[in-house]
Design a protein around this motif. Structure first.
Motif, PDB file in Angstrom:
ATOM      1  N   LEU A 263       0.827  -1.212   0.000  1.00 38.81           N
ATOM      2  CA  LEU A 263       0.000   0.000   0.000  1.00 38.81           C
ATOM      3  C   LEU A 263       0.864   1.266   0.000  1.00 38.81           C
ATOM      4  CD1 LEU A 263      -2.859  -0.990   2.456  1.00 38.81           C
ATOM      5  CD2 LEU A 263      -2.976  -0.763  -0.024  1.00 38.81           C
ATOM      6  N   GLY A 264       1.992   1.238   0.697  1.00 38.41           N
ATOM      7  CA  GLY A 264       2.893   2.389   0.695  1.00 38.41           C
ATOM      8  C   GLY A 264       3.498   2.633  -0.671  1.00 38.41           C
ATOM      9  N   ILE A 265       3.874   1.566  -1.356  1.00 39.79           N
ATOM     10  CA  ILE A 265       4.443   1.704  -2.699  1.00 39.79           C
ATOM     11  C   ILE A 265       3.400   2.230  -3.668  1.00 39.79           C
ATOM     12  CG2 ILE A 265       5.362   0.383  -4.654  1.00 39.79           C
ATOM     13  CD1 ILE A 265       6.777  -1.400  -2.560  1.00 39.79           C
ATOM     14  N   VAL A 266       2.183   1.703  -3.584  1.00 36.43           N
ATOM     15  CA  VAL A 266       1.107   2.162  -4.466  1.00 36.43           C
ATOM     16  C   VAL A 266       0.811   3.627  -4.213  1.00 36.43           C
ATOM     17  CG1 VAL A 266      -1.359   1.908  -4.947  1.00 36.43           C
ATOM     18  CG2 VAL A 266       0.092  -0.108  -4.802  1.00 36.43           C
ATOM     19  N   LYS A 267       0.742   4.039  -2.962  1.00 37.03           N
ATOM     20  CA  LYS A 267       0.468   5.442  -2.635  1.00 37.03           C
ATOM     21  C   LYS A 267       1.582   6.346  -3.141  1.00 37.03           C
ATOM     22  CE  LYS A 267      -1.361   8.582   0.576  1.00 37.03           C
ATOM     23  NZ  LYS A 267      -1.681   9.560  -0.391  1.00 37.03           N
TER      24      LYS A 267
ATOM     25  N   PHE B 204       3.518   5.864  -5.776  1.00 37.80           N
ATOM     26  CA  PHE B 204       3.417   6.015  -7.215  1.00 37.80           C
ATOM     27  C   PHE B 204       2.181   6.809  -7.624  1.00 37.80           C
ATOM     28  CE2 PHE B 204       6.516   2.569  -7.314  1.00 37.80           C
ATOM     29  CZ  PHE B 204       7.389   3.075  -8.258  1.00 37.80           C
ATOM     30  N   GLU B 205       1.125   6.793  -6.822  1.00 43.80           N
ATOM     31  CA  GLU B 205      -0.050   7.610  -7.132  1.00 43.80           C
ATOM     32  C   GLU B 205       0.237   9.082  -6.890  1.00 43.80           C
ATOM     33  OE1 GLU B 205      -3.308   6.168  -4.838  1.00 43.80           O
ATOM     34  OE2 GLU B 205      -3.703   4.506  -6.204  1.00 43.80           O
ATOM     35  N   ASP B 206       0.940   9.392  -5.824  1.00 45.79           N
ATOM     36  CA  ASP B 206       1.232  10.780  -5.479  1.00 45.79           C
ATOM     37  C   ASP B 206       2.334  11.380  -6.344  1.00 45.79           C
ATOM     38  OD1 ASP B 206      -0.641  10.591  -3.534  1.00 45.79           O
ATOM     39  OD2 ASP B 206       0.788  10.388  -1.875  1.00 45.79           O
ATOM     40  N   TYR B 207       3.176  10.563  -6.891  1.00 51.32           N
ATOM     41  CA  TYR B 207       4.365  11.030  -7.594  1.00 51.32           C
ATOM     42  C   TYR B 207       4.259  10.615  -9.055  1.00 51.32           C
ATOM     43  CZ  TYR B 207       9.342  11.920  -8.234  1.00 51.32           C
ATOM     44  OH  TYR B 207      10.546  12.405  -8.647  1.00 51.32           O
ATOM     45  N   ASP B 208       4.333  11.568  -9.946  1.00 49.58           N
ATOM     46  CA  ASP B 208       4.189  11.297 -11.371  1.00 49.58           C
ATOM     47  C   ASP B 208       5.518  10.784 -11.919  1.00 49.58           C
ATOM     48  OD1 ASP B 208       3.222  11.116 -13.888  1.00 49.58           O
ATOM     49  OD2 ASP B 208       3.015  13.264 -14.220  1.00 49.58           O
ATOM     50  N   VAL B 209       5.701   9.478 -11.848  1.00 52.14           N
ATOM     51  CA  VAL B 209       6.962   8.847 -12.206  1.00 52.14           C
ATOM     52  C   VAL B 209       7.249   9.004 -13.696  1.00 52.14           C
ATOM     53  CG1 VAL B 209       8.210   6.663 -12.262  1.00 52.14           C
ATOM     54  CG2 VAL B 209       6.770   7.207 -10.316  1.00 52.14           C
ATOM     55  N   ALA B 210       6.237   8.853 -14.531  1.00 54.94           N
ATOM     56  CA  ALA B 210       6.444   8.931 -15.979  1.00 54.94           C
ATOM     57  C   ALA B 210       6.914  10.320 -16.395  1.00 54.94           C
ATOM     58  CB  ALA B 210       5.163   8.557 -16.709  1.00 54.94           C
TER      59      ALA B 210
END
Length: 68
Positions: free
Chosen positions: A15-19, A21-27
């Motif tokens: 859940l921490g990893i998913v959150k 990547f949702e908060d941070y625009d990696v692309a």
């Protein structure tokens, strides 16, 4: 009991990893850095690091919680 504990830790980590990547625009960030490297601006940004903020570090009173 050990299986439940490991499962709970795994769920929290996922859940921490998913959150993250949702908060941070990696692309968008990867595209930005790729364009910097392609145009040669990456070395300029590395050379312009501001070390003035590191002068006043007191390593005697450094706690591990300072990093979190």
């Amino acid at each position: 009991m050990k299986i439940l504990f490991r499962g709970a830790i795994a769920v929290i980590l996922i859940l921490g990893i998913v959150k993250t990547f949702e908060d941070y625009d990696v692309a968008a960030e990867a595209t930005h850095y790729f364009n910097q490297v392609k145009s040669g601006e990456a070395l300029q940004s590395i050379e312009n690091i501001n070390f003035d903020g590191l002068k006043n570090l007191n390593f005697d009173n450094l706690n591990p919680s300072d990093f979190f």
